[in-house]
Design an enzyme around this catalytic site. Structure first.
Site, PDB file in Angstrom:
ATOM      1  N   GLY A 240      34.679  45.182  -1.501  1.00 29.79           N
ATOM      2  CA  GLY A 240      33.902  46.212  -2.039  1.00 29.79           C
ATOM      3  C   GLY A 240      34.446  46.420  -3.635  1.00 29.79           C
ATOM      4  O   GLY A 240      35.375  45.750  -4.364  1.00 29.79           O
ATOM      5  N   SER A 241      34.059  47.780  -4.007  1.00 35.50           N
ATOM      6  CA  SER A 241      34.624  48.067  -5.458  1.00 35.50           C
ATOM      7  C   SER A 241      36.136  48.484  -5.493  1.00 35.50           C
ATOM      8  O   SER A 241      36.626  48.760  -4.434  1.00 35.50           O
ATOM      9  CB  SER A 241      33.883  49.459  -5.843  1.00 35.50           C
ATOM     10  OG  SER A 241      34.319  50.386  -5.159  1.00 35.50           O
TER      11      SER A 241
ATOM     12  N   THR B  95      36.869  52.530  -4.221  1.00 34.25           N
ATOM     13  CA  THR B  95      37.002  52.405  -2.783  1.00 34.25           C
ATOM     14  C   THR B  95      37.950  51.825  -2.177  1.00 34.25           C
ATOM     15  O   THR B  95      38.560  52.185  -1.229  1.00 34.25           O
ATOM     16  CB  THR B  95      35.360  51.964  -2.298  1.00 34.25           C
ATOM     17  OG1 THR B  95      34.279  52.671  -2.837  1.00 34.25           O
ATOM     18  CG2 THR B  95      35.309  52.085  -0.918  1.00 34.25           C
ATOM     19  N   GLY B  96      38.275  50.262  -2.760  1.00 33.94           N
ATOM     20  CA  GLY B  96      39.267  49.617  -2.147  1.00 33.94           C
ATOM     21  C   GLY B  96      40.533  50.424  -2.086  1.00 33.94           C
ATOM     22  O   GLY B  96      41.387  50.247  -1.243  1.00 33.94           O
TER      23      GLY B  96
ATOM     24  N   GLU C  82      39.486  42.826  -1.033  1.00 36.29           N
ATOM     25  CA  GLU C  82      38.796  41.945  -2.038  1.00 36.29           C
ATOM     26  C   GLU C  82      37.790  42.831  -2.812  1.00 36.29           C
ATOM     27  O   GLU C  82      36.852  43.219  -2.204  1.00 36.29           O
ATOM     28  CB  GLU C  82      38.240  40.693  -1.245  1.00 36.29           C
ATOM     29  CG  GLU C  82      37.861  39.669  -2.194  1.00 36.29           C
ATOM     30  CD  GLU C  82      36.386  39.646  -2.713  1.00 36.29           C
ATOM     31  OE1 GLU C  82      36.198  40.391  -3.954  1.00 36.29           O
ATOM     32  OE2 GLU C  82      35.263  39.480  -2.179  1.00 36.29           O
TER      33      GLU C  82
ATOM     34  N   CYS D 264      30.558  39.394  -6.439  1.00 36.10           N
ATOM     35  CA  CYS D 264      31.848  40.062  -7.050  1.00 36.10           C
ATOM     36  C   CYS D 264      32.627  39.065  -7.627  1.00 36.10           C
ATOM     37  O   CYS D 264      33.442  39.148  -8.824  1.00 36.10           O
ATOM     38  CB  CYS D 264      33.047  40.566  -5.775  1.00 36.10           C
ATOM     39  SG  CYS D 264      33.258  39.032  -4.483  1.00 36.10           S
TER      40      CYS D 264
END
Length: 497
Positions: free
Chosen positions: A247-248, A251-252, A270, A304
């Site tokens: 994800g972003s 958020t990661g 990732e 991504c």
């Protein structure tokens, strides 16, 4: 061309009361909020899914842990590989069904759902299946001196880490889930997958196929809901040994911090990127435009790995932008289920609003928009594929990830300047170099700060090649042999005799 006909089995599946999938069966949660699943092509509700309760998250992890210490631990490596291959067979048999469900919920063009989402997922499953019997340790010659005639030998074991929580984004809801549970199951772990609340349907169907394939109940579980509640509960659960998230970056980072605070859990992150593509002066204009289309606009840029920053030599950039404008104007924008469409809708309302806000930012900075920057005709979440020249490397369009069909362009004067621009970011997921001079390309590759560097291509992944980011774009690697390190613990054994 009209939309394809929806299969009767797809219509039957969509009409169900969708719940969690725990311990080999659908589990009701009638007292929780039901989230409508919206068809991005027309904004109509196609199904609804109940969010998991805290008790159901506990149930899913407990089921996974019981399977990990019980039936899955007792399953041979060869058998694990066989079962993953059986699931791949069933996904192949249900290819069209899964592809239609995916396109209806994510807006992915049906051809891409078939050839990329389903076919690539099958290829990855078979790849992981092949590794199940090849996970091994090493033997060592030890250096301990013998004081009384004793001897020493040492060896290492690779052992499964335990219950894996996989948090999956909405852009590739089957394939990215397969990366997570395929890795886990091949290594002897069990999994609890939380799909995106926007695209949970396909993984509920895959979980049913997994049971049909013979994967024991509890080995693969699905819980639905948003990250703030269900995702947070999964990360915090003491029986979860590893968290793998795609994800972003913001958020990661939150996921990584929460995992550390919850007992130093293992993580694979990732994350996103503002990925660059550098076109050397020797690369023809026509091939440059083809490369930009490949790098920027696959799945409406909701990838991504896609490139968003493009660097073109000053002597070529005007010709490239003019040719790109004409090419983008010819793309057919249409429904995800229209086989003739070349460009589909964005995946959901929230992302549509984000991309539209980005267009406004670009205009506010007096940016010239070569093409797009507006909504496109249709009832769904349609925008025009967009190309915007930047004034400088510091422009918002060169620094802020859009995760959409927005390509930004900056001219450079020499190749050292191009490399500087490509690396001038805190991201580092992917990059590409485009040139007819292979010697020059191979000299540039080590200097590009990215986890994956392509030459004369972009957005190509293969299960044999490790994938992951550097800098802010992630921790750990997926695919290749590298994934084994992140789903196993290394145990050292020393014997005196």
């Amino acid at each position: 061309m009209a939309d394809i006909r929806i299969l009767s089995e797809v219509e039957t599946f969509l009409a169900r009361q969708h719940r969690q999938y725990i311990d080999g069966q659908a589990v009701a949660a009638m007292d929780t909020v039901a989230t409508d699943i919206i068809n991005p092509s027309n904004r109509k509700v196609v199904a609804s899914v109940r969010q998991a309760t805290p008790a159901q998250v506990q149930h899913a992890v407990a089921s996974a842990h019981e399977a990990f210490t019980g039936v899955w631990q007792q399953t041979s490596a060869a058998r694990r590989g066989e079962l993953l291959n059986r699931l791949a067979d069933l996904m192949q048999a249900h290819r069209e069904e899964l592809a239609q469900i995916e396109s209806l919920s994510s807006g992915k063009l049906i051809g891409l759902s078939r050839a990329f989402e389903i076919d690539y997922s099958i290829a990855f499953l078979r790849y992981y299946a092949g590794w199940a019997t090849k996970i091994h340790g090493q033997t060592m010659n030890l250096s301990l001196p013998s004081s009384n005639g004793e001897q020493y030998t040492g060896f290492t074991l690779r052992q499964p880490i335990g219950v894996v929580a996989g948090i999956v984004p909405w852009n590739f809801s089957i394939m990215i889930a397969v990366w997570k549970f395929g890795s886990a199951l091949a290594c002897g772990c069990t999994a609890v997958i939380k799909p995106s609340e926007f695209t949970p349907l396909t993984m509920l169907r895959v979980a049913e196929l997994a049971l049909e394939a013979g994967i024991p109940p509890g080995v693969l579980n699905i819980v639905n809901g948003n990250g703030r509640t269900v995702g947070t509960a999964l990360i915090a659960h003491p029986k979860v040994a590893k968290v793998t998230f795609t994800g972003s970056v913001p958020t990661g980072v939150g996921v990584g911090v929460a995992a550390m605070q919850a007992g130093l859990k293992h993580v694979t992150l990732e994350l996103g990127g503002k990925n660059p593509a550098g076109f050397l002066r020797d690369f023809p204009v026509e091939r440059t435009v083809d490369g930009i289309i490949e790098a920027a606009y696959l799945h409406q840029g909701e990838v991504c790995a896609s490139a968003e920053r493009f660097y073109v030599h000053r002597s070529r950039i005007d010709d490239v932008l003019e040719a790109l404008h004409h090419t983008l104007a010819t793309l057919k924008i249409g429904s995800a289920l229209d086989e003739s469409a070349q460009f589909g809708p964005l995946a959901n309302a929230a992302h549509f609003a984000k991309v539209m806000a980005f267009f406004e930012k670009a205009r506010a900075q007096d940016g010239e928009i070569v093409h797009g920057g507006t909504v496109a005709p249709g009832d769904g979440f349609f925008v025009q594929p967009t190309a915007i020249p930047a004034r400088s490397q510091a422009d918002t369009i060169m620094t802020e990830e859009t995760f959409g069909p927005v390509a930004s362009f900056l001219a450079y004067d020499d190749e050292e300047e191009m490399l500087h621009y490509m690396n001038d970011t805190h991201f580092g997921l992917t990059a590409s170099i485009w040139t007819n001079d292979l010697s020059k390309a191979l000299r540039f590759v080590p200097r590009v700060e990215a986890g994956t560097v392509w030459v004369n291509m972009h957005n190509y992944i293969d299960p044999a090649m490790p994938f992951g980011g550097v800098k802010s774009s992630g921790i750990g690697r997926e695919f290749g042999e590298a994934f084994i390190e992140y789903f196993t613990e290394l145990k050292s054994v020393i014997v005196r005799y």
